[in-house]
Design a protein around this motif. Structure first.
Motif, PDB file in Angstrom:
ATOM      1  N   ASP A  43       7.556 -15.093  12.240  1.00  0.00           N
ATOM      2  CA  ASP A  43       6.420 -15.513  13.073  1.00  0.00           C
ATOM      3  C   ASP A  43       6.363 -17.020  13.276  1.00  0.00           C
ATOM      4  OD1 ASP A  43       5.678 -16.271  10.532  1.00  0.00           O
ATOM      5  OD2 ASP A  43       3.690 -15.340  10.576  1.00  0.00           O
ATOM      6  N   GLU A  44       7.409 -17.729  12.886  1.00  0.00           N
ATOM      7  CA  GLU A  44       7.380 -19.193  12.932  1.00  0.00           C
ATOM      8  C   GLU A  44       7.197 -19.747  14.342  1.00  0.00           C
ATOM      9  OE1 GLU A  44      10.895 -20.507  11.011  1.00  0.00           O
ATOM     10  OE2 GLU A  44      10.237 -19.930   8.996  1.00  0.00           O
ATOM     11  N   SER A  45       7.715 -19.037  15.349  1.00  0.00           N
ATOM     12  CA  SER A  45       7.591 -19.532  16.723  1.00  0.00           C
ATOM     13  C   SER A  45       6.270 -19.114  17.373  1.00  0.00           C
ATOM     14  CB  SER A  45       8.768 -19.036  17.566  1.00  0.00           C
ATOM     15  OG  SER A  45       8.747 -17.624  17.672  1.00  0.00           O
ATOM     16  N   TYR A  46       5.462 -18.345  16.672  1.00  0.00           N
ATOM     17  CA  TYR A  46       4.223 -17.834  17.256  1.00  0.00           C
ATOM     18  C   TYR A  46       2.984 -18.572  16.765  1.00  0.00           C
ATOM     19  CZ  TYR A  46       6.945 -13.875  18.934  1.00  0.00           C
ATOM     20  OH  TYR A  46       7.876 -13.085  19.574  1.00  0.00           O
ATOM     21  N   ILE A  47       3.052 -19.119  15.552  1.00  0.00           N
ATOM     22  CA  ILE A  47       1.854 -19.715  14.972  1.00  0.00           C
ATOM     23  C   ILE A  47       2.261 -20.752  13.933  1.00  0.00           C
ATOM     24  CG2 ILE A  47       1.578 -18.043  13.071  1.00  0.00           C
ATOM     25  CD1 ILE A  47      -1.459 -17.977  13.869  1.00  0.00           C
ATOM     26  N   SER A  48       1.486 -21.815  13.833  1.00  0.00           N
ATOM     27  CA  SER A  48       1.791 -22.870  12.860  1.00  0.00           C
ATOM     28  C   SER A  48       0.798 -22.903  11.709  1.00  0.00           C
ATOM     29  CB  SER A  48       1.809 -24.240  13.558  1.00  0.00           C
ATOM     30  OG  SER A  48       0.559 -24.500  14.190  1.00  0.00           O
ATOM     31  N   ASN A  49      -0.378 -22.349  11.906  1.00  0.00           N
ATOM     32  CA  ASN A  49      -1.384 -22.349  10.855  1.00  0.00           C
ATOM     33  C   ASN A  49      -1.110 -21.221   9.864  1.00  0.00           C
ATOM     34  OD1 ASN A  49      -3.698 -23.412   9.630  1.00  0.00           O
ATOM     35  ND2 ASN A  49      -5.005 -21.844  10.571  1.00  0.00           N
ATOM     36  N   GLY A  50      -1.733 -21.293   8.697  1.00  0.00           N
ATOM     37  CA  GLY A  50      -1.591 -20.238   7.711  1.00  0.00           C
ATOM     38  C   GLY A  50      -0.469 -20.490   6.731  1.00  0.00           C
ATOM     39  N   GLU A  51      -0.415 -19.653   5.702  1.00  0.00           N
ATOM     40  CA  GLU A  51       0.569 -19.778   4.643  1.00  0.00           C
ATOM     41  C   GLU A  51       1.268 -18.445   4.418  1.00  0.00           C
ATOM     42  OE1 GLU A  51      -1.680 -21.084   1.316  1.00  0.00           O
ATOM     43  OE2 GLU A  51      -1.991 -23.104   2.089  1.00  0.00           O
ATOM     44  N   ASN A  52       2.565 -18.488   4.165  1.00  0.00           N
ATOM     45  CA  ASN A  52       3.343 -17.284   3.908  1.00  0.00           C
ATOM     46  C   ASN A  52       3.169 -16.843   2.452  1.00  0.00           C
ATOM     47  OD1 ASN A  52       4.257 -17.598   6.499  1.00  0.00           O
ATOM     48  ND2 ASN A  52       6.255 -18.410   5.914  1.00  0.00           N
ATOM     49  N   ARG A  53       3.044 -15.545   2.259  1.00  0.00           N
ATOM     50  CA  ARG A  53       2.908 -14.994   0.919  1.00  0.00           C
ATOM     51  C   ARG A  53       3.757 -13.727   0.788  1.00  0.00           C
ATOM     52  NH1 ARG A  53       1.348 -19.279  -0.085  1.00  0.00           N
ATOM     53  NH2 ARG A  53      -0.646 -19.953  -0.972  1.00  0.00           N
ATOM     54  N   VAL A  54       4.121 -13.412  -0.455  1.00  0.00           N
ATOM     55  CA  VAL A  54       4.885 -12.206  -0.768  1.00  0.00           C
ATOM     56  C   VAL A  54       4.001 -11.297  -1.608  1.00  0.00           C
ATOM     57  CG1 VAL A  54       6.951 -11.276  -1.889  1.00  0.00           C
ATOM     58  CG2 VAL A  54       7.055 -13.486  -0.701  1.00  0.00           C
ATOM     59  N   VAL A  55       3.998  -9.993  -1.297  1.00  0.00           N
ATOM     60  CA  VAL A  55       3.159  -9.044  -2.030  1.00  0.00           C
ATOM     61  C   VAL A  55       3.753  -8.766  -3.402  1.00  0.00           C
ATOM     62  CG1 VAL A  55       2.406  -7.981   0.120  1.00  0.00           C
ATOM     63  CG2 VAL A  55       4.315  -6.969  -1.135  1.00  0.00           C
ATOM     64  N   GLN A  56       2.929  -8.247  -4.299  1.00  0.00           N
ATOM     65  CA  GLN A  56       3.424  -7.788  -5.588  1.00  0.00           C
ATOM     66  C   GLN A  56       4.248  -6.518  -5.375  1.00  0.00           C
ATOM     67  OE1 GLN A  56       2.612  -9.484  -8.663  1.00  0.00           O
ATOM     68  NE2 GLN A  56       2.060 -10.990  -7.091  1.00  0.00           N
ATOM     69  N   ASN A  57       5.296  -6.339  -6.145  1.00  0.00           N
ATOM     70  CA  ASN A  57       6.168  -5.154  -6.045  1.00  0.00           C
ATOM     71  C   ASN A  57       6.651  -4.920  -4.613  1.00  0.00           C
ATOM     72  OD1 ASN A  57       5.742  -4.499  -8.853  1.00  0.00           O
ATOM     73  ND2 ASN A  57       3.740  -3.682  -8.258  1.00  0.00           N
ATOM     74  N   PRO A  58       7.308  -5.902  -4.011  1.00  0.00           N
ATOM     75  CA  PRO A  58       7.724  -5.767  -2.608  1.00  0.00           C
ATOM     76  C   PRO A  58       8.726  -4.648  -2.362  1.00  0.00           C
ATOM     77  CG  PRO A  58       8.715  -7.720  -3.618  1.00  0.00           C
ATOM     78  CD  PRO A  58       7.688  -7.213  -4.580  1.00  0.00           C
ATOM     79  N   ASP A  59       9.493  -4.274  -3.363  1.00  0.00           N
ATOM     80  CA  ASP A  59      10.497  -3.226  -3.170  1.00  0.00           C
ATOM     81  C   ASP A  59       9.880  -1.848  -2.983  1.00  0.00           C
ATOM     82  OD1 ASP A  59      12.492  -5.090  -3.376  1.00  0.00           O
ATOM     83  OD2 ASP A  59      12.888  -4.726  -5.511  1.00  0.00           O
ATOM     84  N   SER A  60       8.570  -1.723  -3.206  1.00  0.00           N
ATOM     85  CA  SER A  60       7.910  -0.422  -3.090  1.00  0.00           C
ATOM     86  C   SER A  60       7.400  -0.132  -1.694  1.00  0.00           C
ATOM     87  CB  SER A  60       6.743  -0.343  -4.084  1.00  0.00           C
ATOM     88  OG  SER A  60       5.726  -1.284  -3.732  1.00  0.00           O
TER      89      SER A  60
END
Length: 391
Positions: A43-60
């Motif tokens: 989404d880098e080309s769509y919006i500059s605000n906000g922060e990227n995060r990774v969920v807990q247990n992403p492999d699920s």
């Protein structure tokens, strides 16, 4: 089929435009192609605000749900998505909290498109929440926005998907309205998401309240029907019932869905749900799909015959909404589909759809698929030019 029949079907298929897909994996660091062949971008080309995060247990969870973009500043944040030429689109926004902030506090916030109210998003600790809308884009693009409703309840987005539709699809939709999806069900299709148990009764119904669920297939991503089975990447939930309702399968693999403009995937038409005898109705309660208070509803019903009928067999039934007969006679076609649109100014959780046989019928009623939408009117033609940044 003869060569002429095959060429005729091919010509029907190629005159329709291939849909354009935009698939945005919010918070992702790299682009990729998923197991369905859908290309996802960051989404880098769509919006500059906000922060990227990774969920807990992403492999699920599926890959698009493993990351998100959360907005701790600005009350409203928008993703502007290009739709060259405008036209009718399907837009889906998905949200997976996944305890990314380790606070065990899934937020609630507003979802909008083009300055129009869409839904209040109520996220869950461990379930994906998705909302889908179909509407007309009047400019060269559309904007999907999230807005804060309460202090400390930070909006976020996991994925945004935009698919172009044919201009004659969902033709009962006026351009000043949007269709907000409440359920898209493939009755009897394999990979069943919900199994239900009910006591035998003269009138059997589906879908049933969740309190009656006896078993749930948790691997819903394996169960759903979407692209490439559905060229427009609509997501169909396979559903079936036991202890009364019967799942039936077509005796052929040949199915031509192009005879109706909404072009449902063949995979949802090769199965159906029916009853054990001709005197038993199929009743579709909408209690799990529509709110308690009445709303304008747009409902598509899809019917396909499962067997090649002999000369002495007749499948014919009427369709009622509550006590109103809305279709005099459905005669499901073999190896193709019949589609009927039901539009109601006021429908609610208490609304029911009944399929009941006509006097000449020798077979019980059946149904292959159903789409249920709420119609939302009074739309704005676009979003504020500054919405891509803040509001």
């Amino acid at each position: 089929r003869s060569d002429d029949d095959a060429m005729s079907l091919w010509s029907q298929m190629i005159v329709r435009n291939f849909p354009d897909f935009t698939s945005i994996d919010c918070g992702a660091s790299d682009s990729y192609k998923d197991e369905n062949g859908i290309a996802w971008e960051t989404d880098e080309s769509y919006i500059s605000n906000g922060e990227n995060r990774v969920v807990q247990n992403p492999d699920s969870v599926p890959e698009p749900m493993r990351t998100l973009r959360v907005f701790s500043s600005r009350k409203k944040n928008c993703y502007p998505v290009s739709v060259p030429g405008g036209g009718r689109v399907l837009v889906r926004a998905s949200f997976y909290y996944g305890n990314y902030d380790k606070k065990s506090s899934p937020p609630t916030f507003a979802l909008q498109f083009d300055a129009n109210s869409w839904e209040t998003v109520v996220t869950s600790m461990d379930q994906v929440v998705s909302h889908e809308a179909i509407y007309d884009v009047f400019a060269e693009g559309t904007a999907v926005c999230v807005a804060q409703l309460e202090q400390g309840q930070l909006p976020f987005v996991s994925a945004i998907e935009v698919r172009t539709l044919e201009s004659d699809m969902y033709e009962g939709l006026d351009s000043s309205f949007a269709l907000l999806l409440k359920g898209r069900l493939a009755f009897g299709a394999p990979g069943v998401v919900r199994y239900v148990r009910v006591e035998a009764a003269a009138s059997l119904s589906f879908p049933f309240p969740w309190s009656n669920v006896a078993e749930v297939n948790l691997d819903e991503q394996e169960a759903i029907i979407r692209y490439p089975s559905d060229a427009y990447d609509r997501i169909w939930d396979p559903v079936a019932a036991s202890d009364g309702l019967i799942t039936t399968k077509s005796d052929t693999t040949v199915m031509d869905p192009t005879t109706v403009k909404d072009n449902p995937p063949a995979d949802v038409l090769l199965h159906a749900i029916t009853t054990a005898n001709v005197s038993t109705d199929v009743v579709l309660f909408l209690s799990e799909l529509l709110p308690i208070d009445p709303v304008p509803a747009y409902i598509n019903l899809y019917f396909a015959e499962m067997i090649h009928l002999g000369s002495n067999a007749t499948n014919s039934f009427q369709v009622y909404v509550d006590d109103d007969r809305v279709i005099d006679a459905v005669n499901p076609p073999y190896q193709t589909v019949a589609e009927y649109l039901i539009m109601r100014k006021a429908a609610s959780a208490s609304t029911k759809i009944t399929l009941t046989t006509t006097p000449e019928a020798t077979l019980p009623p059946l149904i292959s698929a159903m789409e249920v939408f709420v119609a939302r009117g009074g739309l704005s033609n676009g979003t504020d030019g500054s919405d891509g940044q803040s509001s």
